[in-house]
Design an enzyme around this catalytic site. Structure first.
Site, PDB file in Angstrom:
ATOM      1  N   LYS B  81       0.701  -1.150  -0.080  1.00  0.00           N
ATOM      2  CA  LYS B  81       0.192   0.125  -0.204  1.00  0.00           C
ATOM      3  C   LYS B  81       0.845   1.116   0.035  1.00  0.00           C
ATOM      4  CE  LYS B  81      -3.924   1.587   2.746  1.00  0.00           C
ATOM      5  NZ  LYS B  81      -4.787   1.463   4.078  1.00  0.00           N
ATOM      6  N   SER B 156      -9.550   1.411   3.322  1.00  0.00           N
ATOM      7  CA  SER B 156      -8.835   2.113   2.299  1.00  0.00           C
ATOM      8  C   SER B 156      -7.713   1.274   1.608  1.00  0.00           C
ATOM      9  CB  SER B 156      -8.331   3.214   3.160  1.00  0.00           C
ATOM     10  OG  SER B 156      -7.317   2.760   4.074  1.00  0.00           O
ATOM     11  N   SER B 180      -9.582  -1.012   7.556  1.00  0.00           N
ATOM     12  CA  SER B 180      -9.061  -0.868   6.084  1.00  0.00           C
ATOM     13  C   SER B 180      -8.292  -1.893   5.390  1.00  0.00           C
ATOM     14  CB  SER B 180      -8.092   0.512   6.047  1.00  0.00           C
ATOM     15  OG  SER B 180      -9.038   1.531   6.110  1.00  0.00           O
TER      16      SER B 180
END
Lengths: 487, 491
Positions: B81, B156, B180
């Site tokens: 990420k 997310s 997330s």
């Protein structure tokens, strides 16, 4: 016009930079005077994703100071974020301690004139990180140097217990001596290791009522002189202002002032105490610090006899003046060296004179402490004994000490080499005295006449003998011989 | 052949590579070929490192040929990420304010991946600064759900879950502050683990809510999550909140993975599950039946304070965020406004231009919650709720091995469906937030599909530092079901 009696009320906020090897929350070196932004890393630059790690030594140093200030040490303390935007603050928050300082409710004894002391309350002691520095030297923009950002900074807040500029200075000096004794700060004023912010106001009695003037805080003073002068000047300014306007302390009328050293005045920085909202909240990236008995005892082991106690003890134990004892205890190593020399047989007053006169002068030249001059306690005690016995004069003693620093040789060897031994052999001296008497009939008459000129003439003849012996005669013995021969 | 390769799990792949049966370079090339084909549709990556990755793969092959020992993830293509700092490529957090920011250091987990010989493929899209539940808050690009490209991948960590589901990598790292990792894992039909707070170093994870953030694996199987945990878990002296291994030892999460937990006692919270869509409720109930059939005992418990979790979370997380994001000021790095006349404007304009709407909203919320006069009513109260929720969990775990509940009340929703209603978006975190507030580990595993063929996730929560048992419990289900073997149509 000011016939109203008044009292000055001063409290002090002091920041002390601790002398740890590395910064408060990262491994960067704490070094002064390096090229801008050369002592930085992602952590103290506040880069994305970095995390602080507490410098344990800085914490222990702080607890040591808090102990020396007789504070209660918190068993549980934590870190908080204090938020404000400023370019020298990379994260735009400072890691500090808010509601649980590591030390609180202490006091410090400060020395006043004539060996008196006064107790000043310590409100709190806490640890935080310093900010960097904004530089405004380059055209129409500013630059930021973050070498200092993240340096461990101890904040000490006193109660408003001081009632004169002299007391404020005395506290500052005492604190400097204390942190140096404890070995936790170099406390070099010129390098900004200590910064002061006094809060001042007056309590004025007028027509039987008491009036308090609005409090003024003077920011960022970094010399004892500026601290003392600014308090004295502000005291007068507040008195004048009160007489002129009658303004008294009220909600939100605390002002922030700066010190203009060139003009020797305080200048208004902020009229109203700005409604600062620092949005303190617990720092989630650090764990709380829990103090247990064992750790506290380990830290306590670093305590020593504090300078003011030592000073008072030297007065009593060694019969020194308060002033001399104060000079000796300005530095821990000097104070301790003094005792070593005395223990080696040096007469205290003689040792004190050697250390505080020739010793401090030499140390200043060499930029070191007296204890680091390279003279052994034994040799210095020997020199003190020689002076005490009259083998060398006090002034020759200073010369010998200088040579001892250079060569490391024993004082007797130096005295002989430099021909500084005093002549105390009465036979030899009598011959010289006879020669001088023969050569100066006028002065001899003056002495014999016993009139006004007697003392002066005696001194003249003594001087002549000293000159003849190139200062090596023991003046007391010469004086004795002269008196015998001329009476 | 190539599809077989791309569908392998990390463990098989790594063992094949280490044994010399599979070339690391072949795998890397296959992944990049696939990225070239499907990335324009999925939009999972912000940056890819083709050259870098291929070079690393060749290096690993050379080491294997030379008979050298290779790491636990040798040759495995992994995505991270874009909230994790890397010295290679930008670290953007999907924000315009950091669009061109290049970190001078690697996050601890990145160092760990590299020393395990993983091949880092690229950095994945996300909601800006990890704030969001759909990856629609990315300031840089849109990611879609590989199961239905008109839908969001969740967030997310939506880029990471879409990349894993879409076979654009073999495994990924995400971060989880309020769900997330788990929520997008459930939306994309993959496994997502949020470890215990303090189990994985946060050093180099760009902070959103520091007391809640935790890095974790996103994989296709439970075993791969265990493998990833073997690489990333452990104390880090650079992270004071990472836990001392003497207090909570790290174990080999793979070692006993296939050993079922005996006399398993599962708790469910009926009061809480009722809010989920009926198809989600049914899937969860069916999943629990699978455990029942394996001999598990199911108990019903109450967790009285869970109803306040969302409120507490959006205060604590935003308060911390308002402070964590203060450093993006245009002074030291990142976007600086060209229209600033003085230093105050450097701050205000750089931040106004650089941050997206949701980030600004959360900074405002957090700043408000910490302001003098409001602190006690909001922040302090939220902390009290947080400790009540924590004690709800402590009490619950006295009587059970784990708690099971949905991951999300719904399956993947349509792109744009909730963007105008932030509150509705916040409510989609209802099941995931509590684990962050309590700091306990939780995993999302695939447990079925709804009528639109969208994946549903089962959430399992375990006591702090109980990742080993948590993964074993998850594996018990996975071993009995085929949901994790289903592939999105585009695969």
């Amino acid at each position: 016009m000011s016939n109203f009696p008044y009292k000055v009320v001063v409290g002090l906020e002091i920041h002390v930079q601790l002398c740890t090897k590395t910064k408060m929350f990262c491994g960067c070196a704490v070094e002064f005077g390096q090229p801008p932004n050369s002592r930085v890393c992602p952590v103290c630059l506040g880069m994305p994703g970095v995390l602080p790690v507490m410098n344990k030594q800085a914490f222990e140093h702080s607890v040591l100071v808090a102990l020396a200030l007789n504070c209660k040490i918190a068993e549980f303390t934590k870190w908080d974020r204090k938020s404000y935007y400023y370019p020298d603050l990379p994260k735009n928050y400072q890691i500090s301690q808010y509601d649980l300082p590591l030390g609180a409710n202490g006091f410090i004894e400060i020395p006043l004139d004539g060996g008196r002391t006064k107790r000043i309350g310590i409100t709190r002691v806490h640890l935080e990180e310093d900010a960097g520095k904004n530089l405004h030297t380059a055209g129409n923009f500013s630059q930021v140097d973050l070498n200092r950002a993240g340096t461990p900074l101890l904040e000490i807040v006193t109660e408003p217990d001081m009632s004169s500029a002299a007391e404020v200075r005395a506290l500052a000096v005492e604190l400097q001596r204390m942190v140096r004794f404890l070995g936790v700060s170099v406390a070099d004023m010129q390098k900004g290791h200590m910064r002061f912010e006094p809060n001042i106001n007056l309590v004025i009695t007028k027509d039987g009522s008491e009036y308090k003037t609005p409090i003024a805080e003077i920011k960022n003073l970094n010399s004892f002189r500026a601290l003392e002068r600014s308090v004295a000047v502000e005291e007068q300014r507040q008195l004048d202002e009160f007489l002129e306007t009658g303004r008294v302390m009220g909600m939100g009328n605390k002002t922030t002032r700066g010190w203009d050293d060139a003009e020797q005045t305080t200048v208004l920085l902020r009229e109203k105490e700005e409604a600062h909202d620092y949005r303190y909240f617990p720092e989630p990236d650090l764990v709380p610090v829990e103090m247990n008995e064992r750790w506290l005892n380990d830290i306590k082991a670093g305590l020593c006899e504090l300078p003011i106690k030592k000073q008072m003890r030297y007065v009593n134990e060694y019969n020194l003046s308060d002033y001399d004892a104060g000079v000796l205890t300005a530095e821990r190593s000097t104070a301790e060296f003094f005792v070593q020399v005395v223990d080696a047989g040096g007469e205290p007053k003689r040792v004190c004179n050697l250390l505080t006169q020739a010793g401090l002068k030499l140390a200043n030249e060499k930029v070191c402490s007296v204890a680091e001059l390279g003279i052994t306690a034994g040799n210095l005690a020997e020199l003190a004994k020689m002076i005490e016995a009259g083998t060398v004069s006090a002034s020759a003693g200073n010369t010998i000490m200088q040579e001892m620093v250079k060569s490391g040789a024993a004082p007797e060897t130096i005295a002989e080499e430099l021909n500084l031994m005093q002549k105390s052999d009465t036979g030899e001296l009598e011959t010289i005295v006879d020669e001088i008497i023969a050569a100066n009939p006028k002065a001899v008459d003056d002495v014999k006449s016993g009139g006004k000129k007697c003392k002066k003439a005696h001194g003249f003849l003594l001087g002549q003998v000293m000159q003849k012996t190139k200062g090596q005669a023991n003046p007391q013995i010469v004086s004795q011989i002269l008196a015998e021969k001329l009476n | 052949m190539q599809d077989d390769l791309l569908n392998m799990d990390c463990r098989e792949l790594r063992d094949g590579i280490a044994a010399g049966r599979i070339k690391s370079i072949t795998v890397a090339e296959a992944v990049f070929e696939r990225i070239e084909q499907y990335e324009p549709i999925v939009g999972a990556y912000i940056t890819t490192f083709k050259e870098h990755a291929l070079a690393k793969a060749e290096e690993i092959d050379a080491q294997i040929t030379a008979g050298k020992q290779v790491g636990q993830l040798a040759g495995v293509p992994i995505a991270v990420k874009d909230v994790l700092c890397t010295t290679f490529g930008a670290t953007t957090c999907a924000s315009k304010i950091l669009e061109n920011f290049h970190a001078p250091y690697n996050a601890t987990v990145i160092e760990k991946l590299l020393s395990a010989d993983a091949v880092i493929v690229g950095k994945t899209n996300m909601d800006e600064f990890a704030m969001g539940s759909s990856t629609e808050n990315s300031g840089l690009k849109q990611t879609v759900n590989p199961w239905d490209t008109s839908r969001v991948p969740g967030g997310s960590s939506g880029g990471s879950t879409a990349a894993v589901a879409g076979r654009l990598c073999f495994a990924a790292l995400g971060s989880d502050t309020g769900g997330s990792i788990r929520q997008p894992a459930s939306f994309c039909g993959v496994v997502g683990l949020k470890p215990t707070y303090g189990r994985v170093s946060r050093f180099g994870l760009v902070a959103y809510g520091s007391s809640l953030d935790q890095i974790g694996p996103i994989t296709r199987t439970v075993a791969d999550s265990a493998l990833m945990m073997n690489v990333i878990a452990g104390h880090d002296p650079a992270d004071s909140t990472s836990v001392d291994e003497k207090q909570a030892p790290v174990c080999d999460y793979l070692e006993k993975l296939d050993e079922p937990v005996k006399q398993l006692k599962i708790a469910v919270v009926p009061q809480f599950n009722a809010g989920a869509e009926s198809q989600v409720q049914t899937a969860i109930a069916d999943a629990i039946d699978v455990y029942k059939n394996l001999g598990a005992e199911i108990i019903e418990i109450e967790m009285p304070h869970l109803d306040y979790a969302i409120a507490a979370y959006y205060i604590v997380a935003t308060a911390e965020a308002s402070s964590n994001l203060a450093r993006y000021d245009g002074v030291h790095y990142g976007h600086r406004s060209e229209n600033a006349e003085d230093y105050i404007e450097v701050y205000s304009k750089s931040r106004a231009e650089g941050f997206g709407k949701e980030v600004k909203r959360r900074i405002m919320l957090g700043t408000y919650a910490l302001s003098s006069g409001y602190y006690d009513a909001y922040y302090l109260k939220a902390l009290k709720v947080r400790s009540l929720i924590r004690s709800d969990f402590t009490k619950a775990f006295e009587n059970c091995d784990c708690i099971m509940m949905p991951v999300s009340p719904t399956t993947a929703f349509k792109i744009g469906e909730k963007t105008d209603d932030p509150l509705k978006m916040y409510l989609s975190d209802v099941y995931t937030i509590a684990a962050n507030l309590a700091g306990v580990p939780a995993v999302s595993i695939p447990c079925g599909f709804d009528e639109n063929n969208l994946p549903i996730g089962l959430q399992i929560l375990a006591p702090a530092f109980g990742e080993d048992r948590l993964l074993r419990i998850a594996r018990m289900y996975e071993a009995r079901t085929d949901w994790h073997k289903k592939k999105p149509a585009i695969v």
